[in-house]
Design a protein around this motif. Sequence first.
Motif, PDB file in Angstrom:
ATOM      1  N   ASP A 186       1.749   5.174  16.708  1.00 35.27           N
ATOM      2  CA  ASP A 186       0.877   6.307  17.007  1.00 35.27           C
ATOM      3  C   ASP A 186       1.648   7.623  17.053  1.00 35.27           C
ATOM      4  OD1 ASP A 186       2.262   6.210  19.379  1.00 35.27           O
ATOM      5  OD2 ASP A 186       0.508   6.044  20.668  1.00 35.27           O
ATOM      6  N   THR A 187       2.838   7.665  16.460  1.00 33.26           N
ATOM      7  CA  THR A 187       3.620   8.910  16.487  1.00 33.26           C
ATOM      8  C   THR A 187       4.348   9.123  15.166  1.00 33.26           C
ATOM      9  OG1 THR A 187       4.034   8.516  18.843  1.00 33.26           O
ATOM     10  CG2 THR A 187       5.344  10.232  17.769  1.00 33.26           C
ATOM     11  N   PHE A 188       4.068  10.266  14.527  1.00 32.74           N
ATOM     12  CA  PHE A 188       4.846  10.637  13.343  1.00 32.74           C
ATOM     13  C   PHE A 188       6.139  11.286  13.819  1.00 32.74           C
ATOM     14  CE2 PHE A 188       0.537  11.604  11.244  1.00 32.74           C
ATOM     15  CZ  PHE A 188       0.515  10.428  10.519  1.00 32.74           C
TER      16      PHE A 188
ATOM     17  N   GLY B 274      -0.942   1.304   6.669  1.00 29.24           N
ATOM     18  CA  GLY B 274       0.254   0.477   6.840  1.00 29.24           C
ATOM     19  C   GLY B 274       0.763   0.594   8.263  1.00 29.24           C
ATOM     20  N   THR B 275       2.071   0.759   8.388  1.00 33.78           N
ATOM     21  CA  THR B 275       2.696   0.833   9.711  1.00 33.78           C
ATOM     22  C   THR B 275       2.099   1.965  10.552  1.00 33.78           C
ATOM     23  OG1 THR B 275       4.703   0.094   8.593  1.00 33.78           O
ATOM     24  CG2 THR B 275       4.976   0.885  10.826  1.00 33.78           C
ATOM     25  N   SER B 276       1.656   3.049   9.900  1.00 34.14           N
ATOM     26  CA  SER B 276       1.149   4.207  10.662  1.00 34.14           C
ATOM     27  C   SER B 276      -0.087   3.857  11.482  1.00 34.14           C
ATOM     28  CB  SER B 276       0.823   5.380   9.724  1.00 34.14           C
ATOM     29  OG  SER B 276      -0.363   5.164   8.976  1.00 34.14           O
TER      30      SER B 276
ATOM     31  N   ALA C 209       8.685  -3.421  -1.650  1.00 36.97           N
ATOM     32  CA  ALA C 209       9.007  -3.294  -3.079  1.00 36.97           C
ATOM     33  C   ALA C 209       8.492  -4.501  -3.873  1.00 36.97           C
ATOM     34  CB  ALA C 209      10.511  -3.100  -3.290  1.00 36.97           C
ATOM     35  N   ASP C 210       7.274  -4.945  -3.565  1.00 37.16           N
ATOM     36  CA  ASP C 210       6.719  -6.123  -4.244  1.00 37.16           C
ATOM     37  C   ASP C 210       6.596  -5.893  -5.750  1.00 37.16           C
ATOM     38  OD1 ASP C 210       6.541  -7.328  -1.811  1.00 37.16           O
ATOM     39  OD2 ASP C 210       4.356  -7.562  -1.811  1.00 37.16           O
ATOM     40  N   PHE C 211       6.127  -4.695  -6.128  1.00 40.07           N
ATOM     41  CA  PHE C 211       5.993  -4.425  -7.566  1.00 40.07           C
ATOM     42  C   PHE C 211       7.369  -4.487  -8.236  1.00 40.07           C
ATOM     43  CE2 PHE C 211       6.376  -1.733 -11.227  1.00 40.07           C
ATOM     44  CZ  PHE C 211       5.290  -2.112 -12.008  1.00 40.07           C
TER      45      PHE C 211
ATOM     46  N   CYS D 231      16.425   7.880   7.251  1.00 38.10           N
ATOM     47  CA  CYS D 231      15.384   8.471   6.399  1.00 38.10           C
ATOM     48  C   CYS D 231      14.174   7.554   6.255  1.00 38.10           C
ATOM     49  CB  CYS D 231      15.995   8.774   5.028  1.00 38.10           C
ATOM     50  SG  CYS D 231      14.988   9.886   4.057  1.00 38.10           S
ATOM     51  N   ARG D 232      13.610   7.085   7.354  1.00 42.61           N
ATOM     52  CA  ARG D 232      12.470   6.158   7.246  1.00 42.61           C
ATOM     53  C   ARG D 232      11.314   6.562   8.147  1.00 42.61           C
ATOM     54  NH1 ARG D 232      12.372   2.367  11.394  1.00 42.61           N
ATOM     55  NH2 ARG D 232      13.985   2.828  12.917  1.00 42.61           N
ATOM     56  N   SER D 233      11.445   7.729   8.826  1.00 50.88           N
ATOM     57  CA  SER D 233      10.322   8.175   9.657  1.00 50.88           C
ATOM     58  C   SER D 233       9.161   8.572   8.748  1.00 50.88           C
ATOM     59  CB  SER D 233      10.736   9.384  10.505  1.00 50.88           C
ATOM     60  OG  SER D 233      11.665   8.971  11.470  1.00 50.88           O
ATOM     61  N   MET D 234       7.970   8.620   9.357  1.00 58.54           N
ATOM     62  CA  MET D 234       6.787   8.757   8.498  1.00 58.54           C
ATOM     63  C   MET D 234       6.627  10.138   7.869  1.00 58.54           C
ATOM     64  SD  MET D 234       4.070   6.254  10.356  1.00 58.54           S
ATOM     65  CE  MET D 234       4.368   6.710  12.047  1.00 58.54           C
ATOM     66  N   ALA D 235       7.177  11.195   8.493  1.00 62.98           N
ATOM     67  CA  ALA D 235       7.125  12.495   7.815  1.00 62.98           C
ATOM     68  C   ALA D 235       7.901  12.392   6.497  1.00 62.98           C
ATOM     69  CB  ALA D 235       7.712  13.589   8.703  1.00 62.98           C
TER      70      ALA D 235
ATOM     71  N   GLY E  15       8.690   5.217   0.214  1.00 62.91           N
ATOM     72  CA  GLY E  15       8.546   4.627   1.544  1.00 62.91           C
ATOM     73  C   GLY E  15       9.785   3.847   1.919  1.00 62.91           C
ATOM     74  N   ARG E  16       9.599   2.856   2.761  1.00 66.04           N
ATOM     75  CA  ARG E  16      10.764   2.190   3.341  1.00 66.04           C
ATOM     76  C   ARG E  16      11.531   1.320   2.344  1.00 66.04           C
ATOM     77  NH1 ARG E  16       9.356  -3.057   4.829  1.00 66.04           N
ATOM     78  NH2 ARG E  16       7.131  -3.428   5.070  1.00 66.04           N
ATOM     79  N   CYS E  17      11.038   1.189   1.114  1.00 63.50           N
ATOM     80  CA  CYS E  17      11.794   0.433   0.105  1.00 63.50           C
ATOM     81  C   CYS E  17      12.476   1.356  -0.900  1.00 63.50           C
ATOM     82  CB  CYS E  17      10.891  -0.559  -0.603  1.00 63.50           C
ATOM     83  SG  CYS E  17       9.283   0.094  -1.109  1.00 63.50           S
TER      84      CYS E  17
ATOM     85  N   VAL F 268      -4.403   0.459  -4.148  1.00 65.82           N
ATOM     86  CA  VAL F 268      -4.762  -0.916  -3.806  1.00 65.82           C
ATOM     87  C   VAL F 268      -3.974  -1.368  -2.576  1.00 65.82           C
ATOM     88  CG1 VAL F 268      -4.979  -3.280  -4.664  1.00 65.82           C
ATOM     89  CG2 VAL F 268      -5.142  -1.365  -6.253  1.00 65.82           C
ATOM     90  N   GLU F 269      -4.682  -2.000  -1.641  1.00 62.69           N
ATOM     91  CA  GLU F 269      -4.073  -2.362  -0.357  1.00 62.69           C
ATOM     92  C   GLU F 269      -4.472  -3.792   0.031  1.00 62.69           C
ATOM     93  OE1 GLU F 269      -2.010  -1.267   2.150  1.00 62.69           O
ATOM     94  OE2 GLU F 269      -2.704  -3.019   3.274  1.00 62.69           O
ATOM     95  N   ARG F 270      -3.506  -4.539   0.560  1.00 65.33           N
ATOM     96  CA  ARG F 270      -3.793  -5.956   0.860  1.00 65.33           C
ATOM     97  C   ARG F 270      -4.605  -6.156   2.134  1.00 65.33           C
ATOM     98  NH1 ARG F 270       1.715  -8.358   3.715  1.00 65.33           N
ATOM     99  NH2 ARG F 270       2.325  -6.320   4.485  1.00 65.33           N
TER     100      ARG F 270
END
Length: 466
Positions: A61-63, A54-56, A170-172, A393-397, A380-382, A46-48
């Motif tokens: 435009d770069t992983f 998301g950010t990607s 971290a909304d959930f 440790c927050r890059s998309m890979a 992810g980032r949370c 589910v996505e808002r």
Amino acid sequence: MTTIINHVAVPLLAEVDVLVIGAGSAGCVAALAAAERGQGLSVMLVERYGFPGGTSTQMLDTFYGFFTPGETPRKVVGGWPDRVVNELDKTGNIFLRPNTYGAGTGVNYNPERLKLVWDQLIQQQGIRYLLHTTLIDVNSAGERYSCVFWNKGGFCKVLARRVIDASGDADFCHLAGFAYERAGEHEPAQSMTTTFRMSNVDLDEYERAGGKKMLVRAMQEAVDSGHHPLPRKEGSAHEMNAKMCISTVAVKVAGLSALNAETLTQAEIEGRRQAFVYEDFFRDDVPGYQESNIIGLSHQIGVRETRRVYGEHRLTKDECLAGLLPNDRIFLCGAPIEDHRQGADGSSETYWEYIPGAGVYGVPYGTIVPKGSQTVWVVGRCFSATHDAHASCRSMAQTMSMGQAAGLAAVQSLRNDEPANAIAIKQLQEDLLQLGAVLDVPDAVADTSRNGWRHNVPARHIYNVA
Ligand SMILES: Cc1cc2nc3c(=O)[nH]c(=O)nc-3n(C[C@H](O)[C@H](O)[C@H](O)COP(=O)(O)OP(=O)(O)OC[C@H]3O[C@@H](n4cnc5c(N)ncnc54)[C@H](O)[C@@H]3O)c2cc1C
């Protein structure tokens, strides 16, 4: 847990085995890994917003994070993240680019194409996929979670046996009552950035006029003369996967919380203002840019950190810099600490610190399990890390790798009746390796030398997965 809504009165939309909240890089891969592994189990994503990624896809435009930086790059991520790049590669929509700041070789893609790739992969795996739908409340319902969403049809409720929180904020976990640290609580929060893209840039003319050296000088002169009050003289601009277009990470908005709608509104306004200060500067002062324009701002201002959940394990800077490879690692990271922050004097600065030795550390499973959780993961980032460990440790890979591990763990937990915080780690690691994940530092140096600025270079095939 604070329940705001009477869950009994809210219509039931679905009962699912695995519910993933947020379709960013972490959430998409979590859902993909869970659906593929968990044949016969129902997976819902589910996505808002109205598109995945998301950010990607909203702004980048770069992983980064597939390769370690430096002269002897190692490829330290694999599995589902490779398969995502492979899909982009099939249509020629990637090229590898060297990073001027040393975060390692990046995998550049067309973000609009990536939206399509995420859509297609999600559909192929039979995931129940709902866009334009926001999580707004959580309650426990026996052994399940009752999650209330809002969309244009009103409120609806999903009952889930396992939940993966990939909302970035971290909304959930916040609504379900798990503990977390707010960015800015102990150290200054990383700044926010509205990214922008410009078209009709003559890069040949730019290079002939002196390229980067000339640009740095021009920025300094613009600031010194007061002609163009650039908020920051660093950042980056790079060629895109579209002719004569460039993409930037230049804007910097610091000291405002992305968890407060009023300050986030200020940040959005300030980010847009800064973007057009840069546009004026580029058009007036930089050869090759005279006839260029901003053709797109990020879908929203880029938020680097908000909530970081306290997990069964909390990744620390010392662990990263020691290059530890803990027995319960679920992926590797070689990205340096890259902390976008505001200096004590109010100036903007980016702090860099590289991982010494082999330049790689392993990330423990407990970083994606909220403390005490039996049925919930956070990716992810949370995820669970201190401010400075998170800055590495927050890059998309890496966010995709977290998703991959959580997706498999959720299925394992359901199949074997194992609580999230007591998963048989060896089994999870075997499954990760089978997918192609990298858990040991490879001996082989990755050949990124032949990669250029175009997709049609031989090295793009390094992403071919058998
Ligand atoms: C400006 C900037 C530049 C960066 N540059 C790079 C780079 O060049 N390369 C790189 O590898 N990394 C980069 N990073 C880091 C990296 O992009 C992020 O850490 C990563 O993309 C985060 O992925 P995520 O899936 O955890 O979160 P997100 O991408 O934020 O995804 C979260 C998703 O959840 C959705 N969501 C949120 N709340 C709810 C809700 N309540 N209900 C339903 N859906 C919800 C969001 O809409 C979003 O789609 C950058 C980050 C920023 C901000």
